[in-house]
Design an enzyme around this catalytic site. Structure first.
Site, PDB file in Angstrom:
ATOM      1  N   HIS A 121      -5.881   1.223  -7.880  1.00 40.53           N
ATOM      2  CA  HIS A 121      -6.234   1.755  -6.569  1.00 40.53           C
ATOM      3  C   HIS A 121      -6.939   3.091  -6.782  1.00 40.53           C
ATOM      4  CE1 HIS A 121      -5.568   3.536  -2.560  1.00 40.53           C
ATOM      5  NE2 HIS A 121      -5.304   2.326  -2.109  1.00 40.53           N
ATOM      6  N   ASP A 198       2.291   3.511 -10.597  1.00 40.71           N
ATOM      7  CA  ASP A 198       2.069   3.383  -9.160  1.00 40.71           C
ATOM      8  C   ASP A 198       2.838   2.157  -8.693  1.00 40.71           C
ATOM      9  OD1 ASP A 198       1.162   2.689  -6.647  1.00 40.71           O
ATOM     10  OD2 ASP A 198      -0.972   2.792  -7.146  1.00 40.71           O
ATOM     11  N   GLN A 201       2.843  -1.183  -4.525  1.00 36.66           N
ATOM     12  CA  GLN A 201       2.799  -2.613  -4.202  1.00 36.66           C
ATOM     13  C   GLN A 201       3.927  -3.416  -4.830  1.00 36.66           C
ATOM     14  OE1 GLN A 201       0.679  -4.095  -2.075  1.00 36.66           O
ATOM     15  NE2 GLN A 201      -0.307  -2.150  -1.613  1.00 36.66           N
ATOM     16  N   LYS A 224       5.302   0.632   3.091  1.00 37.60           N
ATOM     17  CA  LYS A 224       5.139  -0.715   2.548  1.00 37.60           C
ATOM     18  C   LYS A 224       6.494  -1.393   2.322  1.00 37.60           C
ATOM     19  CE  LYS A 224       0.915   0.784   0.199  1.00 37.60           C
ATOM     20  NZ  LYS A 224      -0.098   0.208   1.092  1.00 37.60           N
ATOM     21  N   CYS A 364      -9.735  -0.344  -1.467  1.00 42.21           N
ATOM     22  CA  CYS A 364      -9.641   0.864  -2.299  1.00 42.21           C
ATOM     23  C   CYS A 364      -9.568   0.519  -3.780  1.00 42.21           C
ATOM     24  CB  CYS A 364      -8.440   1.720  -1.886  1.00 42.21           C
ATOM     25  SG  CYS A 364      -8.556   2.391  -0.218  1.00 42.21           S
TER      26      CYS A 364
END
Length: 406
Positions: A121, A198, A201, A224, A364
């Site tokens: 991202h 990261d 997700q 999320k 993104c």
């Protein structure tokens, strides 16, 4: 786990109409919807607790402080951090990454190396470009193949004793691929490099154990994970958080302030300058409670079933191009696809008229789209409240869109 009907009843937004059609919400990769359990926590905060924290002797301040710190402890347990002070509240994954990037600006020098992947991202690319510009460090990129799978042999070659940081996603937001994070961490540590993951997700679908992974930094966003927007966390190993300087100055993050100089507060407050998103932090704790109520294994099982069903249905359509790892056991519930010769925006616009929310564009992740030589994809991303019937309606809508645009 609750029945799907019971779960859907927890999410009031699912009752609304969009363009006079029942809402089908397939944009959970961008943000998930919020259950009553979290909404009620937000209402309760502003009607019963609303006060600043860590600095008041009055009852409301003390109660707000207790609720906020209890949420931090819930997050510590969920991610299995050793100490609550290793959980830093931020505005989300982007701020968490920037916090570490700014901290490392003072620790890196020319000749040092940072590694990211080709599928990151933008939020895990641009901060490291800033760092390299300011320090003279070099940014290296793990390449991927046509399925978005990282080339681990290339990673081995990129990794040297000059590598100071490896900053990679756990799950691709554009493709849903689950990456080999444990292997990345082990190999990076063998070269003395630290690893930031990261987890924006991955955290909605996988419960990462930060101690088992031995990850150095792990970043997530509440919105999320059935929580509110504007709040997230950075997990960091205590000794590493102590080693990097704060990047914001202000109230709460200081121990003593004099015009001759100031000293910083202990963790976690060193990185939490100013009045935080108190309600957001408490509501994030409520979202964690909701995930545990359902069971993250049950959530993942349902989402995986939706993924498999949807992929099989999509494969039956004409002119369809699917992206991502074909091994669905190595994917979360995300599908990126296009109709050959049709712009994804046009498909998304027709779907919206039919009450179906999907994401179109580069998500993104422009380097991914450049790799595939496409302007973007249509992305559907599922959550625990989605149904097989919604997928059937979605597929029929795609047939209509394809016919209109061909």
């Amino acid at each position: 786990m609750k029945s799907i009907e019971q779960i859907r009843s927890d999410f009031p937004i699912l009752n609304r109409l969009v363009n006079n059609k029942p809402l089908i919400y397939f944009d959970n990769g961008a943000t998930s919807q919020t259950p009553n359990q979290v909404i009620n926590t937000i209402v309760n905060y502003y009607t019963q607790l609303n006060a600043n924290i860590h600095r008041g002797v009055h009852t409301l301040s003390q109660e707000s402080t207790d609720a906020y710190e209890q949420a931090r402890e819930k997050l510590r347990k969920h991610f299995n951090a050793k100490k609550s002070c290793e959980i830093i509240f931020t505005s989300g994954t982007t701020e968490s990454i920037n916090l570490v990037a700014n901290g490392y600006t003072s620790l890196l020098k020319s000749g040092d190396e940072i590694i990211v992947s080709a599928s990151e991202h933008h939020s895990n690319i641009v901060p490291w470009q800033f760092v390299c510009e300011r320090t003279g460090a070099t940014l290296k990129v793990i390449p991927m193949n046509e399925q978005g799978i990282w080339n681990m042999e290339s990673f081995d070659n990129l990794l040297t004793f000059s590598t100071k940081l490896v900053c990679v996603q756990h799950v691709s937001n554009a493709l849903g691929n689950i990456h080999p994070i444990a292997e990345i961490i082990e190999k990076a540590h063998q070269r003395g490099a630290k690893v930031l993951v990261d987890g924006a997700q991955s955290a909605p679908h996988i419960q990462p154990d930060v101690q088992s992974l031995d990850v150095d930094f792990y970043a997530v966003s509440a919105h999320k994970m059935y929580g509110p927007t504007g709040v997230g966390i950075l997990y960091g190993k205590e000794e590493l958080l102590n080693a990097i300087p704060p990047y914001q100055g202000g109230g709460e993050m200081i121990k003593e302030v004099r015009f001759e100089g100031s000293t910083y507060a202990d963790l976690p407050y060193k990185f939490e300058a100013g009045t935080p998103n108190i309600c957001g932090g408490i509501a994030f704790g409520a979202a964690i409670d909701y995930i545990h109520e359902l069971g993250i294994e049950n959530i993942a099982k349902h989402e995986q079933a939706l993924l498999r069903y949807a992929v099989e249905k999509l494969k039956e359509l004409e002119d369809i191009q699917l992206y991502g790892n074909p091994d669905l056991s190595k994917r979360t519930a995300v599908i990126s696809f296009n109709f050959r010769g049709i712009h994804p925006y046009d498909v998304g616009s027709i779907l919206d008229k039919l009450g179906i929310a999907v994401r179109t564009g580069h998500h993104c992740t422009q380097p991914i789209m450049d790799f595939f030589c496409i302007p973007g994809t249509i992305r559907v991303s599922f959550a625990v409240y989605n149904t097989f019937e919604e997928i059937d309606t979605f597929v029929e809508a795609l047939k209509k869109a394809h016919m209109m645009l061909s």
